[in-house]
Enzyme design. Structure first.
Site: not given
Ligand SMILES: O=P(O)(O)OC[C@H]1O[C@H](OP(=O)(O)OP(=O)(O)O)[C@H](O)[C@@H]1O
Ligand SMILES: NC(=O)CC[C@H](N)C(=O)O
Ligand SMILES: [Mg+2]
Length: 503
Positions: A2, A28, A101-102, A257, A303
């Site tokens: 989060c 999030g 967050n966590g 990521y 990313t």
């Molecule tokens: O193997 P997977 O389960 O698919 O997860 C990994 C992928 O998910 C994320 O991308 P995402 O689309 O969430 O975000 P981004 O646009 O920031 O790369 C990450 O960057 C990888 O591309």
């Molecule tokens: N990703 C998070 O940091 C989640 C915070 C909290 N555990 C929730 O589920 O709302």
């Molecule tokens: Mg990606």
């Protein structure tokens, strides 16, 4: 993962918290919330959805006050219903709101004690509600009409004694001030910023420094692992180490990521860490595959771009953007169900055929988790006419669940769990697959002034820094939070809602 933010200012904070949440949206996408306080009265708006959908003009007008906290949620415990959106509120003692967050690793044990011994009511299955009630319960020991700073820090010492896991928290005590604290290992990030105003200093706490930048706050420092800070409504800052300073082990997946590249976490630039990931990945490719026949390096947006640029430069191979991302679709990995994640990859990314036709392409991603993205992307590359499709991941194989705030609860859902790299390559359909080594990833994130020498690498190594993660804990987590279990819960929830409406 989060995103959290808290501001104590000398002018209304509603728009500022909103703006901060929009730059933390990548942490999030499920729910968002803001609570502010004005003359002892609280104003709260929270709902499922993206920041821009949750807050309409009328909500913003109602969020009055110069102090407040905000949250964007990606659930890792409980369910994804609006009732678990944050910040949470308890009225006793003093009126406390909290954003977390966590993930607490002993939430169910804590919940039992809270109900049985502390005589508190928990209305949801959220671990964050548990954390708030532990804090409230400890703060109620203060026994005075207004908690002193010493009371707040001693309550936090008790919170640290009781709570396990990963947590970065912002909390607001009505009519008093803003509290921020971070777990003893500093797994989850929390940064402190300051800005001068004609009426005095203003302070801000946030998950990532990018939120400070956007609002013109200067990054002062990261909150230390096990440290708590309190900023009263007059803008006075207090800080105290409330848990013995253990080894600082921030989550390495933030650098891989989660975090935005323009953030600095624990004095480590995420951008630079990703550049070094690219450098080290390129070195490995050169080392193990000196006679490669790669024609072009193509990143999988977004990313992986930073690392991919470096891979191309160090290998001396041209870099091309071969996938175009629909900017209106969010991150796929943090979407709630596998069906939605799988569908989104295709609607999010399209190919520019001419970058693939007749070429041997090296696709780069920051990580492969469930394999949802890589398998589909490799198919797309082949359909676009690529001769050979090689794949490299800037992170090592993700083989173990994460229990500290990333929703990877089930080893069985991780494509690399219990599999060799060759097996993963076959499953995702790559002609060759190269993963970053864990030691290289750690080196990429370290640097001499960061004061961080170790990281939480649990999803790659299976080593859990809190020392409380047993095989039976992981088995329970998997049975409660696998995609299948979550879908079943959603169905039950839908039926129960129908039943309520029917009555
Ligand atoms: O193997 P997977 O389960 O698919 O997860 C990994 C992928 O998910 C994320 O991308 P995402 O689309 O969430 O975000 P981004 O646009 O920031 O790369 C990450 O960057 C990888 O591309
Ligand atoms: N990703 C998070 O940091 C989640 C915070 C909290 N555990 C929730 O589920 O709302
Ligand atoms: Mg990606």
């Amino acid at each position: 993962m989060c995103g959290i933010v808290g501001i104590v200012g000398h002018s209304p904070v509603n728009q500022q918290i909103y703006d901060a949440l929009t730059v933390l949206q990548h942490r999030g996408q499920d729910a968002a919330g803001i609570v502010t306080c004005h003359e002892g009265e609280l104003f709260l708006r929270k709902q499922n959805g993206l920041v821009r959908d949750v807050f309409q003009h009328r909500h913003m007008l109602a969020l009055k006050g110069n102090i407040g906290i905000g949250h964007v949620r990606y659930p890792t415990a409980g369910c994804d219903s609006a009732s678990e959106a944050q910040p949470f509120f308890v009225n006793s003692p003093y009126g406390i709101c909290l954003g977390h967050n966590g993930n607490l690793t002993n939430a169910s044990e804590l919940a039992e004690v809270l109900i049985r011994e502390d005589r508190r009511h928990l209305n949801t299955s959220s671990d964050s509600e548990v954390l708030l009630n532990v804090l409230a319960s400890e703060l109620s020991q203060a026994g005075s009409p207004r908690a002193s700073v010493a009371d707040i820090f001693s309550a936090l010492q008790a919170v640290y004694r009781r709570c396990r896991g990963g947590f970065a928290v912002v909390a607001m005590i009505v009519g008093h001030g803003l509290v921020g604290f971070r777990d003893p290992h500093g797994i989850r990030p929390l940064v402190l910023g300051k800005r001068e105003h004609a009426d005095g200093s203003e302070y801000m706490l946030a998950s990532e420094s990018v939120a400070l930048d956007m609002l013109g706050f200067t990054r002062v420092r990261d909150v230390a692992p096990g440290e708590a800070v309190f900023i009263d409504e007059q803008g006075r800052l207090y800080a105290q180490q409330c848990a013995p300073a253990g080894t600082s082990t921030p989550c390495i997946f933030e650098y891989v990521y989660f975090a935005r590249p323009d953030s600095i976490i624990d004095n480590i630039s995420v951008h630079k860490a990703r550049l070094r990931m690219g450098d080290l990945l390129a070195e490995k490719i050169r080392r193990i595959w000196p006679d490669h026949d790669i024609d072009v390096v193509i990143p999988i947006p977004d990313t992986s771009r930073t690392a991919a640029v470096q891979v191309s430069q160090l290998l001396g191979i041209k870099y091309r953007e071969g996938f175009v991302k629909n900017r209106y679709i969010g991150r796929t990995f943090i979407m709630p169900g596998q069906e939605q994640r799988a569908k989104s990859v295709r609607s999010k990314l399209n190919v520019i055929d001419l970058e693939f036709r007749g070429k041997n392409v090296l696709l780069i991603d920051d990580s492969i988790v469930r394999g949802t993205t890589s398998a589909q992307i490799i198919d797309l590359a082949r359909e676009a006419g690529a001769r050979r499709v090689y794949f490299a991941s800037a992170a090592p194989p993700v083989r173990y669940p994460n229990v500290y705030g990333i929703d990877m609860p089930a080893a069985s859902e991780l494509v690399a769990s219990g599999r060799t790299e060759e097996e993963v390559a076959r499953i995702i359909g790559a002609d060759r697959l190269i993963y970053q080594d864990l030691t290289d990833l750690v080196h990429a994130c370290q640097h001499h002034d960061s004061q961080v020498h170790e990281f939480d690498t649990s999803c790659f190594s299976g080593e859990y820094v809190t020392g409380d993660i047993t095989p039976s804990y992981l088995a329970r987590l998997e049975s409660e939070r696998s995609d299948q279990a979550k879908e079943k819960r959603r169905q039950v929830h839908r039926h129960s809602l129908k039943a309520i409406r029917a009555v």
